[in-house]
Design an enzyme around this catalytic site. Structure first.
Site, PDB file in Angstrom:
ATOM      1  N   LYS A  13      -3.511  -3.562  -2.707  1.00  0.00           N
ATOM      2  CA  LYS A  13      -3.855  -2.632  -3.798  1.00  0.00           C
ATOM      3  C   LYS A  13      -3.459  -3.213  -5.160  1.00  0.00           C
ATOM      4  CE  LYS A  13      -1.266   0.684  -2.058  1.00  0.00           C
ATOM      5  NZ  LYS A  13      -0.751   0.025  -0.835  1.00  0.00           N
ATOM      6  N   ARG A  87      -0.022   9.721  -2.322  1.00  0.00           N
ATOM      7  CA  ARG A  87       0.494   9.245  -1.032  1.00  0.00           C
ATOM      8  C   ARG A  87       0.767  10.376  -0.054  1.00  0.00           C
ATOM      9  NH1 ARG A  87       2.771   4.085  -3.080  1.00  0.00           N
ATOM     10  NH2 ARG A  87       3.589   2.932  -1.317  1.00  0.00           N
ATOM     11  N   ARG A 126       5.427 -11.671   0.753  1.00  0.00           N
ATOM     12  CA  ARG A 126       5.115 -11.264  -0.632  1.00  0.00           C
ATOM     13  C   ARG A 126       6.273 -11.646  -1.556  1.00  0.00           C
ATOM     14  NH1 ARG A 126       3.319  -5.206  -2.059  1.00  0.00           N
ATOM     15  NH2 ARG A 126       5.224  -4.578  -1.026  1.00  0.00           N
ATOM     16  N   ARG A 155      10.960  -8.343  -3.140  1.00  0.00           N
ATOM     17  CA  ARG A 155      11.314  -6.941  -3.364  1.00  0.00           C
ATOM     18  C   ARG A 155      12.344  -6.489  -2.343  1.00  0.00           C
ATOM     19  NH1 ARG A 155       5.782  -3.566  -4.102  1.00  0.00           N
ATOM     20  NH2 ARG A 155       6.938  -2.182  -2.712  1.00  0.00           N
ATOM     21  N   ARG A 166       8.459   2.046   5.975  1.00  0.00           N
ATOM     22  CA  ARG A 166       7.323   2.349   5.098  1.00  0.00           C
ATOM     23  C   ARG A 166       6.035   2.508   5.901  1.00  0.00           C
ATOM     24  NH1 ARG A 166       8.007  -2.636   1.857  1.00  0.00           N
ATOM     25  NH2 ARG A 166       6.099  -2.200   0.732  1.00  0.00           N
TER      26      ARG A 166
HETATM   27  P1  ADP Z   1       3.494  -0.930  -1.714  1.00  0.00           P
HETATM   28  O1  ADP Z   1       3.049  -1.990  -2.689  1.00  0.00           O
HETATM   29  O2  ADP Z   1       4.286  -1.508  -0.611  1.00  0.00           O
HETATM   30  O3  ADP Z   1       2.365  -0.027  -1.297  1.00  0.00           O
HETATM   31  P2  ADP Z   1       4.518   0.584  -3.954  1.00  0.00           P
HETATM   32  O4  ADP Z   1       4.912  -0.420  -4.960  1.00  0.00           O
HETATM   33  O5  ADP Z   1       3.241   1.325  -4.175  1.00  0.00           O
HETATM   34  O6  ADP Z   1       4.549  -0.058  -2.497  1.00  0.00           O
HETATM   35  O7  ADP Z   1       5.679   1.659  -3.789  1.00  0.00           O
HETATM   36  C1  ADP Z   1       7.000   1.265  -3.530  1.00  0.00           C
HETATM   37  C2  ADP Z   1       7.839   2.485  -3.260  1.00  0.00           C
HETATM   38  O8  ADP Z   1       7.812   3.364  -4.414  1.00  0.00           O
HETATM   39  C3  ADP Z   1       7.376   3.364  -2.103  1.00  0.00           C
HETATM   40  O9  ADP Z   1       7.837   2.882  -0.850  1.00  0.00           O
HETATM   41  C4  ADP Z   1       8.005   4.705  -2.486  1.00  0.00           C
HETATM   42  O10 ADP Z   1       9.403   4.708  -2.233  1.00  0.00           O
HETATM   43  C5  ADP Z   1       7.839   4.729  -4.009  1.00  0.00           C
HETATM   44  N1  ADP Z   1       6.557   5.361  -4.386  1.00  0.00           N
HETATM   45  C6  ADP Z   1       5.517   4.754  -5.017  1.00  0.00           C
HETATM   46  N2  ADP Z   1       4.506   5.614  -5.189  1.00  0.00           N
HETATM   47  C7  ADP Z   1       4.910   6.803  -4.655  1.00  0.00           C
HETATM   48  C8  ADP Z   1       4.294   8.078  -4.491  1.00  0.00           C
HETATM   49  N3  ADP Z   1       3.039   8.300  -4.889  1.00  0.00           N
HETATM   50  N4  ADP Z   1       5.019   9.051  -3.897  1.00  0.00           N
HETATM   51  C9  ADP Z   1       6.274   8.846  -3.476  1.00  0.00           C
HETATM   52  N5  ADP Z   1       6.902   7.661  -3.560  1.00  0.00           N
HETATM   53  C10 ADP Z   1       6.239   6.636  -4.152  1.00  0.00           C
HETATM   54  P1  ADP Z   2      -0.042  -3.425  -1.946  1.00  0.00           P
HETATM   55  O1  ADP Z   2      -0.013  -3.199  -3.450  1.00  0.00           O
HETATM   56  O2  ADP Z   2      -1.186  -2.722  -1.271  1.00  0.00           O
HETATM   57  O3  ADP Z   2       1.260  -3.154  -1.279  1.00  0.00           O
HETATM   58  P2  ADP Z   2      -0.160  -6.271  -2.632  1.00  0.00           P
HETATM   59  O4  ADP Z   2      -1.295  -6.373  -3.589  1.00  0.00           O
HETATM   60  O5  ADP Z   2       1.220  -6.338  -3.168  1.00  0.00           O
HETATM   61  O6  ADP Z   2      -0.352  -4.963  -1.696  1.00  0.00           O
HETATM   62  O7  ADP Z   2      -0.378  -7.394  -1.521  1.00  0.00           O
HETATM   63  C1  ADP Z   2       0.584  -7.577  -0.481  1.00  0.00           C
HETATM   64  C2  ADP Z   2       0.745  -9.076  -0.215  1.00  0.00           C
HETATM   65  O8  ADP Z   2      -0.459  -9.588   0.375  1.00  0.00           O
HETATM   66  C3  ADP Z   2       0.986  -9.896  -1.483  1.00  0.00           C
HETATM   67  O9  ADP Z   2       1.855 -10.956  -1.139  1.00  0.00           O
HETATM   68  C4  ADP Z   2      -0.408 -10.418  -1.842  1.00  0.00           C
HETATM   69  O10 ADP Z   2      -0.343 -11.652  -2.558  1.00  0.00           O
HETATM   70  C5  ADP Z   2      -1.021 -10.613  -0.452  1.00  0.00           C
HETATM   71  N1  ADP Z   2      -2.472 -10.407  -0.440  1.00  0.00           N
HETATM   72  C6  ADP Z   2      -3.205  -9.519  -1.162  1.00  0.00           C
HETATM   73  N2  ADP Z   2      -4.522  -9.609  -0.867  1.00  0.00           N
HETATM   74  C7  ADP Z   2      -4.617 -10.591   0.091  1.00  0.00           C
HETATM   75  C8  ADP Z   2      -5.710 -11.165   0.814  1.00  0.00           C
HETATM   76  N3  ADP Z   2      -6.967 -10.761   0.634  1.00  0.00           N
HETATM   77  N4  ADP Z   2      -5.404 -12.135   1.708  1.00  0.00           N
HETATM   78  C9  ADP Z   2      -4.139 -12.548   1.908  1.00  0.00           C
HETATM   79  N5  ADP Z   2      -3.063 -12.052   1.250  1.00  0.00           N
HETATM   80  C10 ADP Z   2      -3.300 -11.084   0.361  1.00  0.00           C
END
Ligand code: ADP
Ligand code: ADP
Length: 218
Positions: A13, A87, A126, A155, A166
């Site tokens: 995302k 979420r 990541r 992270r 998660r």
């Molecule tokens: P990921 O990239 O792994 O999807 P995010 O960066 O979106 O994770 O979120 C990291 C953490 O921030 C989540 O595990 C949660 O603890 C918190 N968080 C982010 N967005 C929300 C939301 N919409 N509602 C509740 N907690 C959130």
């Molecule tokens: P989210 O925000 O949904 O948690 P991220 O954008 O942080 O996901 O992506 C999670 C990990 O996967 C990062 O290390 C990113 O560089 C990698 N990634 C994202 N898109 C791809 C893809 N199409 N193929 C392989 N790795 C990817």
């Protein structure tokens, strides 16, 4: 154009949102990134959120809602991509009602579909730039040479226990949001596997279809 990027942790995302920012001029609203910034800055919200985030749990809805509300209002209710919000069903219902009140319905909810076996690998490899929030992957999208390596960190919630938590929170609380938007008609499923650029092109095509279907002004 008003988008939600939806999908499990690690679906891509943040990566795809930053491409949409660069190429389409949209503003990314990532609640996770806003919370991490609050932690870095040591604000009250950051201190409260930290314990939940490190444990891989959702931050209480009230806190996140006001962050989302302020960020959407700040961009004038348009030209944004929500990444990581909503979420829960409660958040999805609030968002729908909030945007309707501002006459700004979603153009599309892009659901990045990525099988479980890719997720753990993506999350454990990541890395992020702690200064800018830019996301990388050690194998698929390594940090470029001109980025100071001391800024590249893992992270705290990309550790095995927090990743497991998660994913279970995603299944229990966030998956139902997908069905919510499917019923509401905004959901666009996009294959999130393959090269970054391939996924981006699929998203672009999906947005074009959604815009043609709803005739939403850009
Ligand atoms: P990921 O990239 O792994 O999807 P995010 O960066 O979106 O994770 O979120 C990291 C953490 O921030 C989540 O595990 C949660 O603890 C918190 N968080 C982010 N967005 C929300 C939301 N919409 N509602 C509740 N907690 C959130
Ligand atoms: P989210 O925000 O949904 O948690 P991220 O954008 O942080 O996901 O992506 C999670 C990990 O996967 C990062 O290390 C990113 O560089 C990698 N990634 C994202 N898109 C791809 C893809 N199409 N193929 C392989 N790795 C990817």
């Amino acid at each position: 154009m008003r988008l939600v990027l939806f999908g499990p942790p690690g679906a891509g995302k943040g990566t795809q949102a930053s491409l949409l920012v660069k190429r389409e001029g949209l503003t990314q609203i990532s609640t996770g990134e806003i919370l991490r910034r609050a932690i870095r800055e040591g604000t009250e919200v950051g201190c409260e959120a930290r314990q939940y985030m490190d444990a891989g749990k959702l931050v209480p809805g009230k806190i996140v809602r006001s962050l989302a509300e302020n960020a959407i209002a700040a961009v004038g209710y348009d030209q944004f991509i929500l990444d990581g919000y909503p979420r829960t069903i409660e958040q999805a219902e609030w968002l729908t009602e909030f945007l309707e009140r501002h006459d700004a319905p979603l153009t599309a909810v892009i659901s990045l579909e990525v099988p479980d076996e890719h997720i753990v690998d993506r999350l454990s490899r990541r890395r992020v730039n702690g200064e800018t929030g830019q996301t990388y992957h050690l194998d698929f999208n390594p940090p470029p040479d001109n980025v100071d390596p001391s800024h590249i960190v893992q992270r705290s919630d990309d550790q095995p226990d927090a990743i497991r938590k998660r994913l279970s929170v995603y299944r229990a609380e966030t998956m139902p949001v997908r069905q919510y938007f499917e019923v509401h008609g905004e959901l666009c499923k996009v294959d999130g596997t393959g090269e970054l650029e391939e996924v981006y092109q699929r998203i672009r095509r999906s947005i074009s279809r959604a815009k043609a279907a709803t005739d939403t002004p850009t």
